[in-house]
Design a protein around this motif. Structure first.
Motif, mmCIF file in Angstrom:
data_model
loop_
_atom_site.group_PDB
_atom_site.id
_atom_site.type_symbol
_atom_site.label_atom_id
_atom_site.label_comp_id
_atom_site.label_asym_id
_atom_site.label_seq_id
_atom_site.Cartn_x
_atom_site.Cartn_y
_atom_site.Cartn_z
ATOM 1 N N GLN A 62 0.824 -1.207 0.000
ATOM 2 C CA GLN A 62 0.000 0.000 0.000
ATOM 3 C C GLN A 62 0.865 1.266 0.000
ATOM 4 O O GLN A 62 0.543 2.257 -0.669
ATOM 5 N N VAL A 63 1.973 1.223 0.723
ATOM 6 C CA VAL A 63 2.878 2.385 0.744
ATOM 7 C C VAL A 63 3.470 2.623 -0.644
ATOM 8 O O VAL A 63 3.532 3.769 -1.129
ATOM 9 N N SER A 64 3.903 1.565 -1.305
ATOM 10 C CA SER A 64 4.470 1.700 -2.645
ATOM 11 C C SER A 64 3.447 2.242 -3.630
ATOM 12 O O SER A 64 3.770 3.083 -4.474
ATOM 13 N N GLN A 65 2.205 1.759 -3.517
ATOM 14 C CA GLN A 65 1.166 2.239 -4.422
ATOM 15 C C GLN A 65 0.837 3.715 -4.189
ATOM 16 O O GLN A 65 0.480 4.427 -5.127
ATOM 17 N N ARG A 66 0.972 4.168 -2.976
ATOM 18 C CA ARG A 66 0.707 5.581 -2.687
ATOM 19 C C ARG A 66 1.841 6.469 -3.200
ATOM 20 O O ARG A 66 1.605 7.507 -3.818
ATOM 21 N N ILE A 67 3.082 6.025 -3.002
ATOM 22 C CA ILE A 67 4.225 6.861 -3.373
ATOM 23 C C ILE A 67 4.476 6.828 -4.875
ATOM 24 O O ILE A 67 4.948 7.816 -5.453
#
Length: 351
Positions: A292-297
């Motif tokens: 989820q962090v990678s998809q946000r950044i």
């Protein structure tokens, strides 16, 4: 009336361009061996390659469309003269200087050297992550029109009757394997999705690290349906090898079995967005918070694409042929990194 003013005295002390020039000068100083190998020790005086690269930096930052327009502005813009180390009364070089030196810059891969020097500078300042990345691609319109897209084996067409004659393509199949642009033969007729019009274009690709949103690698290729994933794997493969597993974020276009398998073989966990029907990744990847962090950044990779197309004027490329446009794309993304580095320097100085 005589005056002792210099361009340095006329530029405000707190102008942001001063910080950018410091970083640019540091990068160009690292490239001195490359420049020495390009030119002969004797002969007629030439325009230094440092000035040509600095001019390209200014053109990207100040949205100057053509080299001729830049040289015209250089005659009266004191900030430009200061950036290029020219005297107030010194005349600007001719626009043909860019054309005469372009092949020399291409032969010595100066654009690649300049980009890599900027990346090394960012790594020395510890602004770049070596573990988490994002990748994406976009289409850049070529300097060629639909009217130049003609059959490869057809008879030569009659010269146009005017500057903008009407052409009828209704019912005609126009494909890249049977047609080619007479203006830019390397451009391909391609569209991003079924809801957009096909245009003659190239494909631009970026590899971004997720800590500071700096560009780690950039590439410009022939546009086709496999260019994004193939180039992404090539850029990942050029990164230094590490024993520790790393992550790469991407959108749904990269959610294929081939890309996921190849990325894992290179030592990267593919944090791609899942397709709604069939996905190449499952809960073993998506259940972790890191996905989820990678998809946000990863959405921050649209910032350099947007800057390249709007501020730097890359929505439609200005040169013909892949090599010239690739060199422009590499230098322009390096300029984006320079602006980000100076912003990070300022942020660190405040904190």
């Amino acid at each position: 009336m005589l005056t002792s003013l210099s361009t340095n005295e006329l530029i405000p002390v707190d102008h942001p361009i001063r910080k950018i020039r410091v970083v640019v000068d540091a990068v160009l100083a690292e490239l001195d061996p490359v420049f020495d190998a390009m030119y002969a020790t004797g002969g007629r005086r030439s325009v230094p390659p440092e000035q040509l690269l600095k001019a390209t930096v200014l053109m990207a930052m100040y949205s100057i469309r053509s080299e001729r327009a830049f040289c015209e502005r250089l005659n009266y813009d004191l900030l430009f003269k200061w950036f290029l180390d020219l005297r107030i009364d010194e005349a600007a070089f001719d626009a043909s200087t860019f054309s005469k030196n372009r092949q020399r810059l291409l032969d010595h891969e100066v654009a690649d050297e300049f980009f890599e020097a900027v990346v090394r500078l960012a790594k020395l300042r510890r602004y770049m992550s070596s573990e988490h990345f994002s990748v994406d691609g976009t289409l850049l319109k070529a300097w060629a029109s639909h009217k130049s897209f003609k059959p490869k084996d057809g008879p030569p067409s009659d010269p146009p009757a005017g500057r903008n004659t009407e052409v009828q393509w209704h019912g005609e199949k126009r494909r890249n394997d049977t047609h080619a642009s007479t203006t830019d033969p390397e451009a391909r007729l391609y569209r991003k999705s079924a809801n957009t019009a096909a245009t003659l274009c190239y494909s631009g690709h970026l590899l971004m690290e997720n800590r500071s949103a700096l560009i780690v690698d950039a590439e410009l290729t022939i546009a086709d349906g496999y260019a994004e994933r193939t180039t992404a794997l090539a850029m990942l493969g050029r990164l230094p090898k590490r024993a520790r597993r790393r992550t790469v974020a991407a959108d749904k276009a990269y959610d294929t079995k081939g890309f996921v398998a190849d990325a894992r073989e290179l030592g990267f966990t593919p944090h791609v967005a899942q397709n709604t029907k069939v996905s190449a990744i499952d809960g073993r990847t998506t259940r972790h918070a890191g996905h989820q962090v990678s998809q946000r950044i990863r959405k921050r990779i649209e910032e350099p694409f947007g800057w390249t197309k709007t501020i730097a004027g890359g929505r439609q490329l200005r040169y013909r042929g892949r090599d010239r446009n690739r060199a422009w794309f590499k230098i322009t993304t390096a300029v984006y990194n320079l602006i980000r580095i100076t912003a990070l320097d300022t942020q660190q100085a405040i904190t």
